[in-house]
Design a protein around this motif. Structure first.
Motif, PDB file in Angstrom:
ATOM      1  N   ALA A  25      80.524  20.131 -98.004  1.00  0.00           N
ATOM      2  CA  ALA A  25      79.482  21.128 -98.261  1.00  0.00           C
ATOM      3  C   ALA A  25      78.689  20.768 -99.509  1.00  0.00           C
ATOM      4  N   GLY A  26      77.376  20.675 -99.359  1.00  0.00           N
ATOM      5  CA  GLY A  26      76.500  20.383-100.489  1.00  0.00           C
ATOM      6  C   GLY A  26      76.268  18.909-100.738  1.00  0.00           C
ATOM      7  N   SER A  28      75.000  15.045 -99.942  1.00  0.00           N
ATOM      8  CA  SER A  28      73.808  14.529 -99.281  1.00  0.00           C
ATOM      9  C   SER A  28      73.776  13.016 -99.349  1.00  0.00           C
ATOM     10  N   SER A  42      76.653  20.954 -88.880  1.00  0.00           N
ATOM     11  CA  SER A  42      76.464  21.335 -90.284  1.00  0.00           C
ATOM     12  C   SER A  42      75.480  20.427 -91.019  1.00  0.00           C
ATOM     13  N   THR A  44      71.986  18.602 -91.689  1.00  0.00           N
ATOM     14  CA  THR A  44      70.554  18.785 -91.472  1.00  0.00           C
ATOM     15  C   THR A  44      69.802  17.592 -92.041  1.00  0.00           C
ATOM     16  N   VAL A  79      71.842  16.439 -95.396  1.00  0.00           N
ATOM     17  CA  VAL A  79      72.608  17.386 -96.206  1.00  0.00           C
ATOM     18  C   VAL A  79      73.546  18.157 -95.293  1.00  0.00           C
ATOM     19  N   SER A  80      74.780  18.383 -95.771  1.00  0.00           N
ATOM     20  CA  SER A  80      75.732  19.187 -95.006  1.00  0.00           C
ATOM     21  C   SER A  80      75.896  20.546 -95.678  1.00  0.00           C
ATOM     22  N   ASN A  81      75.865  21.617 -94.874  1.00  0.00           N
ATOM     23  CA  ASN A  81      76.056  22.967 -95.427  1.00  0.00           C
ATOM     24  C   ASN A  81      77.488  23.464 -95.262  1.00  0.00           C
TER      25      ASN A  81
END
Length: 237
Positions: A25-26, A28, A42, A44, A79-81
């Motif tokens: 998460a977060g 990139s 997840s 983008t 980027v992954s959330n």
């Protein structure tokens, strides 16, 4: 907590491997436009102008960099959330992929060698001399130079060989150069002058001097393209 350092796997069982990048998460990564093969929900992909500033100035800056360096007008940032994000990449040409760790060591890249860079590292376009820009394939008036801490994924056409120089000199066909240590001095020139180069078939070369490493590719994309010309049917109109 995310350390924003690239976690990747390269499948050694594949002749032309895919690269899978794991993103928490977060986290990139910057990737070569058009290199994405697949990704999990997840992740983008965001495309932005490859320039600084804002508005018209940023647009003009991106256009200018593209014209004088051969660099793309756009950057793609993945980027992954959420944790567990996966992104798979493949180079535009069939060949090997290597990972170069950035920090104490920094590199310059030939055109087409960039595949991905993690979000904690950066690159800048460094101005070259007019002579280097005229003869070379390293980005025209500018050459891509890495900086910061992180991981760079570079790709080649064919296999990659690492050449280590210890206060030595090596001349390499320019089309076979993938990446080299920032500390090395380099001089792009004709092998034996204009007429000798025509006669021998050896054209633009790159002579490296100093201590560092040079990564070379086994195949020459320009030569391969010329071999295909005889098999390409063109319209007579």
């Amino acid at each position: 907590m995310s350390d924003n350092r690239m976690k990747y796997t390269i499948d050694a069982n594949m002749q032309f491997p895919l690269v899978e990048i794991a993103l928490e998460a977060g986290e990139s990564a910057y990737i070569q436009p058009g290199s994405m093969v697949y990704h999990t929900p997840s992740v983008t992909l965001n495309t932005k102008l490859n320039g600084r500033g804002a508005g018209l100035g940023k647009l003009l800056g991106a256009v200018g960099r593209s014209m004088v360096s051969g660099e793309s007008m756009f950057l793609t940032r993945a980027v992954s959330n959420a944790d567990g994000g996966v992104l798979a990449l493949a180079p535009s040409a069939p060949g090997q992929v290597i990972a170069l760790e950035l920090g104490d060591k920094q590199y310059r890249l030939n055109d087409g060698a960039f595949l991905a860079l993690d979000g904690s590292a950066q690159y800048r376009m460094e101005r070259q001399s007019v002579g280097r820009a005229f003869f070379g394939g390293q980005g025209g008036l500018f050459v891509m130079t890495t900086e910061g801490q992180g991981t760079l994924l570079a790709n080649a056409f064919g296999s990659i060989k690492k050449i280590e120089l210890n206060n030595q000199e090596m001349t390499i066909d320019n089309a076979h150069v993938v990446a080299w240590s920032k500390e090395l001095n380099y001089d792009i020139h004709l092998e034996n002058g204009f007429f000798q180069s025509i006669g021998t078939g050896e054209g633009v070369v790159n002579t490296f001097r100093g201590t560092g490493v040079v990564y070379v590719q086994s195949l020459n994309l320009q030569t391969f393209a010329s071999q295909l010309q005889g098999y390409i049917v063109t319209s007579s109109n």
